[in-house]
Design a protein around this motif. Structure first.
Motif, PDB file in Angstrom:
ATOM      1  N   GLN A  29      10.779  19.221  -7.250  1.00  0.00           N
ATOM      2  CA  GLN A  29       9.549  19.937  -7.384  1.00  0.00           C
ATOM      3  C   GLN A  29       8.300  19.346  -6.880  1.00  0.00           C
ATOM      4  OE1 GLN A  29       8.906  22.711 -10.550  1.00  0.00           O
ATOM      5  NE2 GLN A  29      11.253  22.466 -10.947  1.00  0.00           N
ATOM      6  N   CYS A  30       8.284  18.089  -7.253  1.00  0.00           N
ATOM      7  CA  CYS A  30       7.183  17.146  -7.419  1.00  0.00           C
ATOM      8  C   CYS A  30       6.879  16.390  -5.752  1.00  0.00           C
ATOM      9  CB  CYS A  30       7.317  15.907  -8.244  1.00  0.00           C
ATOM     10  SG  CYS A  30       6.178  14.562  -8.005  1.00  0.00           S
ATOM     11  N   ASP A  33       6.080  20.200  -3.851  1.00  0.00           N
ATOM     12  CA  ASP A  33       4.694  21.013  -4.066  1.00  0.00           C
ATOM     13  C   ASP A  33       3.685  20.059  -4.706  1.00  0.00           C
ATOM     14  OD1 ASP A  33       6.530  23.143  -3.954  1.00  0.00           O
ATOM     15  OD2 ASP A  33       6.721  23.554  -5.951  1.00  0.00           O
ATOM     16  N   GLY A  34       3.946  18.642  -4.633  1.00  0.00           N
ATOM     17  CA  GLY A  34       3.020  17.730  -5.097  1.00  0.00           C
ATOM     18  C   GLY A  34       2.839  17.809  -6.725  1.00  0.00           C
ATOM     19  N   LYS A  35       3.677  18.620  -7.489  1.00  0.00           N
ATOM     20  CA  LYS A  35       3.325  18.735  -8.715  1.00  0.00           C
ATOM     21  C   LYS A  35       3.351  17.755  -9.648  1.00  0.00           C
ATOM     22  CE  LYS A  35       4.786  22.824 -11.401  1.00  0.00           C
ATOM     23  NZ  LYS A  35       6.024  23.594 -11.663  1.00  0.00           N
ATOM     24  N   THR A  36       2.773  17.599 -10.629  1.00  0.00           N
ATOM     25  CA  THR A  36       2.918  16.202 -11.630  1.00  0.00           C
ATOM     26  C   THR A  36       3.604  17.113 -12.928  1.00  0.00           C
ATOM     27  OG1 THR A  36       0.799  15.392 -10.762  1.00  0.00           O
ATOM     28  CG2 THR A  36       1.633  14.564 -12.899  1.00  0.00           C
ATOM     29  N   THR A  57       7.760  11.351 -16.926  1.00  0.00           N
ATOM     30  CA  THR A  57       6.385  11.678 -16.440  1.00  0.00           C
ATOM     31  C   THR A  57       6.594  11.417 -14.995  1.00  0.00           C
ATOM     32  OG1 THR A  57       5.066  11.247 -18.363  1.00  0.00           O
ATOM     33  CG2 THR A  57       4.137  11.071 -16.191  1.00  0.00           C
ATOM     34  N   ILE A  58       6.414  12.278 -14.048  1.00  0.00           N
ATOM     35  CA  ILE A  58       6.731  12.206 -12.638  1.00  0.00           C
ATOM     36  C   ILE A  58       5.304  12.633 -11.939  1.00  0.00           C
ATOM     37  CG2 ILE A  58       7.891  12.961 -10.669  1.00  0.00           C
ATOM     38  CD1 ILE A  58       9.953  13.983 -12.538  1.00  0.00           C
ATOM     39  N   SER A  59       4.863  11.619 -11.100  1.00  0.00           N
ATOM     40  CA  SER A  59       3.686  11.710 -10.161  1.00  0.00           C
ATOM     41  C   SER A  59       3.746  11.862  -8.787  1.00  0.00           C
ATOM     42  CB  SER A  59       2.474  10.776 -10.718  1.00  0.00           C
ATOM     43  OG  SER A  59       2.295  10.715 -12.078  1.00  0.00           O
ATOM     44  N   PRO A  60       3.088  12.578  -7.894  1.00  0.00           N
ATOM     45  CA  PRO A  60       3.542  12.083  -6.357  1.00  0.00           C
ATOM     46  C   PRO A  60       2.531  11.207  -5.914  1.00  0.00           C
ATOM     47  CG  PRO A  60       2.004  13.853  -7.149  1.00  0.00           C
ATOM     48  CD  PRO A  60       2.398  13.591  -8.149  1.00  0.00           C
ATOM     49  N   ILE A  61       3.254  10.401  -5.101  1.00  0.00           N
ATOM     50  CA  ILE A  61       2.572   9.408  -4.110  1.00  0.00           C
ATOM     51  C   ILE A  61       2.143  10.138  -2.896  1.00  0.00           C
ATOM     52  CG2 ILE A  61       2.634   7.268  -3.088  1.00  0.00           C
ATOM     53  CD1 ILE A  61       4.961   6.759  -4.883  1.00  0.00           C
ATOM     54  N   ARG A  62       0.917  10.035  -2.672  1.00  0.00           N
ATOM     55  CA  ARG A  62       0.301  10.675  -1.481  1.00  0.00           C
ATOM     56  C   ARG A  62      -1.037  10.002  -1.088  1.00  0.00           C
ATOM     57  NH1 ARG A  62      -0.040  16.510  -3.658  1.00  0.00           N
ATOM     58  NH2 ARG A  62      -1.613  16.079  -5.424  1.00  0.00           N
ATOM     59  N   ARG A  63      -1.308  10.256   0.238  1.00  0.00           N
ATOM     60  CA  ARG A  63      -2.762   9.783   0.598  1.00  0.00           C
ATOM     61  C   ARG A  63      -3.499  10.947   0.698  1.00  0.00           C
ATOM     62  NH1 ARG A  63      -1.325   6.447   5.387  1.00  0.00           N
ATOM     63  NH2 ARG A  63      -0.674   4.753   4.262  1.00  0.00           N
ATOM     64  N   ALA A  64      -4.673  10.934   0.332  1.00  0.00           N
ATOM     65  CA  ALA A  64      -5.802  12.132   0.260  1.00  0.00           C
ATOM     66  C   ALA A  64      -4.882  13.401   0.142  1.00  0.00           C
ATOM     67  CB  ALA A  64      -6.280  12.049   1.633  1.00  0.00           C
ATOM     68  N   GLN A  65      -5.019  14.462   1.130  1.00  0.00           N
ATOM     69  CA  GLN A  65      -4.516  15.633   0.950  1.00  0.00           C
ATOM     70  C   GLN A  65      -3.214  16.015   1.628  1.00  0.00           C
ATOM     71  OE1 GLN A  65      -5.977  17.918  -1.060  1.00  0.00           O
ATOM     72  NE2 GLN A  65      -7.382  16.712  -1.400  1.00  0.00           N
ATOM     73  N   GLU A  66      -2.485  14.784   2.036  1.00  0.00           N
ATOM     74  CA  GLU A  66      -1.222  14.584   2.600  1.00  0.00           C
ATOM     75  C   GLU A  66      -0.001  15.177   1.759  1.00  0.00           C
ATOM     76  OE1 GLU A  66      -0.299  11.048   4.713  1.00  0.00           O
ATOM     77  OE2 GLU A  66      -2.252  11.107   5.797  1.00  0.00           O
ATOM     78  N   LYS A  67       1.052  15.486   2.421  1.00  0.00           N
ATOM     79  CA  LYS A  67       2.177  15.931   1.444  1.00  0.00           C
ATOM     80  C   LYS A  67       2.634  14.654   0.741  1.00  0.00           C
ATOM     81  CE  LYS A  67       6.433  18.665   2.433  1.00  0.00           C
ATOM     82  NZ  LYS A  67       6.618  18.530   1.070  1.00  0.00           N
ATOM     83  N   ALA A  68       3.367  14.850  -0.121  1.00  0.00           N
ATOM     84  CA  ALA A  68       3.859  13.739  -1.104  1.00  0.00           C
ATOM     85  C   ALA A  68       4.807  12.848  -0.377  1.00  0.00           C
ATOM     86  CB  ALA A  68       4.469  14.462  -2.480  1.00  0.00           C
ATOM     87  N   THR A  69       4.750  11.563  -0.277  1.00  0.00           N
ATOM     88  CA  THR A  69       5.600  10.759   0.424  1.00  0.00           C
ATOM     89  C   THR A  69       6.623  10.209  -0.460  1.00  0.00           C
ATOM     90  OG1 THR A  69       4.350   8.750   0.471  1.00  0.00           O
ATOM     91  CG2 THR A  69       4.231  10.188   2.344  1.00  0.00           C
TER      92      THR A  69
END
Ligand SMILES: Nc1ncnc2c1ncn2[C@@H]1O[C@H](COP(=O)(O)OP(=O)(O)OP(=O)(O)O)[C@@H](O)[C@H]1O
Ligand SMILES: [Mg+2]
Length: 325
Positions: A29-30, A33-36, A57-69
């Motif tokens: 899900q993270c 959808d980039g969900k934390t 605790t799960i946080s997405p890694i992404r640059r600016a508005q890009e999709k989570a990588t």
């Protein structure tokens, strides 16, 4: 280590954790959808089949508005802590059960000691003049112990409440009449606003009888002008209507150390009290979606506040309809 997995490198998370694991699902899900997720608790089954409780605790890694990588996962093993919490809960339940049993045993022992005392007196002097008097005392004690058992069962049994419209004002008028028969020297007044309640009339009567009797007993024990007020307050928000009933007395108030114990079964400071009155009150109100709180009044005396969800009375429903027309 927390996951019970030896080698993680170059393996897909879903393969390492298992497709069906809750943790895989959260990571998925993270990433999608980039969900934390913060401070979630999930159950994880390790490859060797043991159960672990994990704090996640799960946080997405992404640059600016890009999709989570990618995703950063912080895991902590809460297995031992959760087991400890469960054990403590069990211990608290056992302690409460112990306190209850001690309360019942105490009531029974007192009454049985009195009963056997009077029975021995009758036995040793079968034709004495006070036989009738002693037999009466035996009957009094058996009645009192029957009362304890009846009240306790009322507390312990699951309640079946009926949902009928109860006019609170009428119910309180009747309660006041009953209390005045027991405590004629106390001035009891009813003031404020009352609406109808959906609930069980017999059980709600029990609630206000217990609270008003406590208040009248407290006032009578302390004040030259013992007085009790039953005050109704209705409030309305966009979603619901609430009825509050305050039971105010000018008695001695509640000692600070007693405040936390008032609603426990068998807590009493009265010579002939069972200490079940307020426990029963709380149980009935909870079953009605309501609650009861106790506090001391600024000017002296005690205050019990009952909150109940209220229904619209027919007259109010008509009034509001007229307004909308
Ligand atoms: N209005 C009040 N003012 C001061 N103390 C109160 C008041 N109401 C209750 N209490 C305290 O709370 C205790 C518990 O009340 P509860 O109604 O549960 O039992 P009880 O009145 O002692 O016994 P029973 O209701 O069986 O006659 C009382 O013994 C008393 O110490
Ligand atoms: Mg009482």
């Amino acid at each position: 280590q927390a996951l019970g997995i030896k080698a993680l490198a170059f393996r897909r998370y879903s393969e390492a954790l298992g497709e069906l694991s809750e943790l895989s699902d959260l990571i998925q899900q993270c990433l999608a959808d980039g969900k934390t997720f913060r401070r979630e608790q999930t159950e994880h089954i390790t490859p060797d089949g043991s159960h672990r409780e994990l704090g996640v605790t799960i946080s997405p890694i992404r640059r600016a508005q890009e999709k989570a990588t990618g995703a950063i996962c912080l895991l902590s093993d809460l297995t031992e802590l959760t087991a400890l919490q469960k054990q403590m809960q069990l211990r608290e339940n056992l302690a409460a059960l112990g306190e209850l049993s001690a309360g019942i045993a105490h009531e029974f022992k007192n009454a049985l000691a009195t009963i056997s005392g009077y029975a021995q007196m009758i036995q040793s002097e079968p034709n004495a003049a006070d036989t009738v008097e002693n037999a009466k005392k035996i009957l009094d004690q058996t009645r009192s112990i029957t009362h304890v058992v009846t009240e306790f069962l009322r507390y312990a049994r699951p309640l079946e409440i009926s949902e009928e419209p109860v006019e609170l004002r009428v119910l309180l008028d009747r309660t006041v009449c009953e209390i005045l028969e027991l405590q004629p020297q106390v001035r009891i007044s009813i003031e404020g606003n009352f609406s109808a309640i959906a609930g069980d009339e017999g059980l709600l009567r029990q609630v206000f009888l217990n609270l008003a009797r406590n208040a009248a007993e407290a006032a009578a024990s302390n004040s030259p002008n013992p007085a009790v007020i039953l005050r109704g307050e209705t409030s309305e928000s966009s979603e619901d209507r609430t009825q509050r009933i305050r039971i105010l007395d000018n008695g001695p108030g509640i000692p600070i150390e007693a405040l936390a114990k008032l609603f426990r079964p068998f807590f009493t400071t009265k010579v002939n009290g069972t200490g079940l009155g307020l426990a029963v009150v709380q149980k009935i109100l909870l079953q009605h979606g309501g609650q009861v709180e106790a506090q001391n009044r600024v000017g002296g005396g005690a205050e019990f506040i009952v909150t109940l969800p209220a229904t619209r009375t027919i007259s109010q429903a008509v009034e509001s309809k007229e307004v909308t027309i």
